[in-house]
Design a protein around this motif. Structure first.
Motif, PDB file in Angstrom:
ATOM      1  N   PRO A  98       3.341   8.839   9.477  1.00  0.00           N
ATOM      2  CA  PRO A  98       4.488   8.031   9.057  1.00  0.00           C
ATOM      3  C   PRO A  98       4.945   8.440   7.657  1.00  0.00           C
ATOM      4  O   PRO A  98       4.136   8.856   6.827  1.00  0.00           O
ATOM      5  N   LEU A  99       6.245   8.365   7.414  1.00  0.00           N
ATOM      6  CA  LEU A  99       6.784   8.650   6.090  1.00  0.00           C
ATOM      7  C   LEU A  99       6.441   7.503   5.139  1.00  0.00           C
ATOM      8  O   LEU A  99       6.513   6.330   5.523  1.00  0.00           O
ATOM      9  N   ARG A 100       6.075   7.883   3.951  1.00  0.00           N
ATOM     10  CA  ARG A 100       5.803   6.846   2.944  1.00  0.00           C
ATOM     11  C   ARG A 100       7.113   6.251   2.465  1.00  0.00           C
ATOM     12  O   ARG A 100       8.133   6.920   2.384  1.00  0.00           O
ATOM     13  N   ARG A 101       7.061   5.003   2.128  1.00  0.00           N
ATOM     14  CA  ARG A 101       8.229   4.344   1.558  1.00  0.00           C
ATOM     15  C   ARG A 101       8.449   4.878   0.146  1.00  0.00           C
ATOM     16  O   ARG A 101       7.513   5.277  -0.533  1.00  0.00           O
ATOM     17  N   CYS A 102       9.686   4.902  -0.284  1.00  0.00           N
ATOM     18  CA  CYS A 102       9.980   5.314  -1.653  1.00  0.00           C
ATOM     19  C   CYS A 102       9.473   4.236  -2.609  1.00  0.00           C
ATOM     20  O   CYS A 102       9.769   3.055  -2.449  1.00  0.00           O
TER      21      CYS A 102
END
Length: 133
Positions: free
Chosen positions: A98-102
């Protein structure tokens, strides 16, 4: 490689093994031809839409359906088929995360997490809005 016997190198070149229904040898053609011949002998026919085995008539529709059902269970280990020497086998592996949140730790480290050059609206927004009105 071609100087070795097929049994030693465990493969056939296209011109080394004669098939009756196909011009060039491939492992798939060899197995398919073997299946057709075995089932033609046991069912006494071959479906009209498959390569025809000499000496066997086309199947009636009900026999053709049975023929197709039986194809998946035919043992081809005694057919003498070896892999084809020119075949390349590829394997594919897929993984994801999963992409990390900014946040304050990764801001401006990735083009997906940047405040310096926002694309507003996103490139996909107009086509999506026009498609899904």
């Amino acid at each position: 490689l071609k100087s070795l016997r097929p049994s030693d190198r465990n493969c056939y070149f296209p011109d080394e093994f004669d098939l009756e229904l196909y011009k060039d040898y491939t492992f798939t053609n060899c197995r398919f031809e073997c299946i057709l011949k075995k089932l033609a002998k046991s069912e006494s026919c071959v479906p009209w839409f498959m390569p025809q085995v000499p000496g066997y008539p086309p199947c009636v529709p009900w026999a053709a359906r049975r023929f197709q059902t039986l194809m998946t269970g035919v043992d081809t280990t005694d057919c003498g088929c070896l892999p084809d020497c020119r075949r390349t086998v590829f394997s594919v592996n897929k993984n994801s995360a999963p992409l990390r949140r900014c946040d304050s730790y990764n801001l401006n480290l990735s083009p997906l997490c940047s405040l310096s050059d926002p694309i507003d609206p996103p490139l996909w927004a107009y086509p999506a809005k026009s498609t899904f009105k």
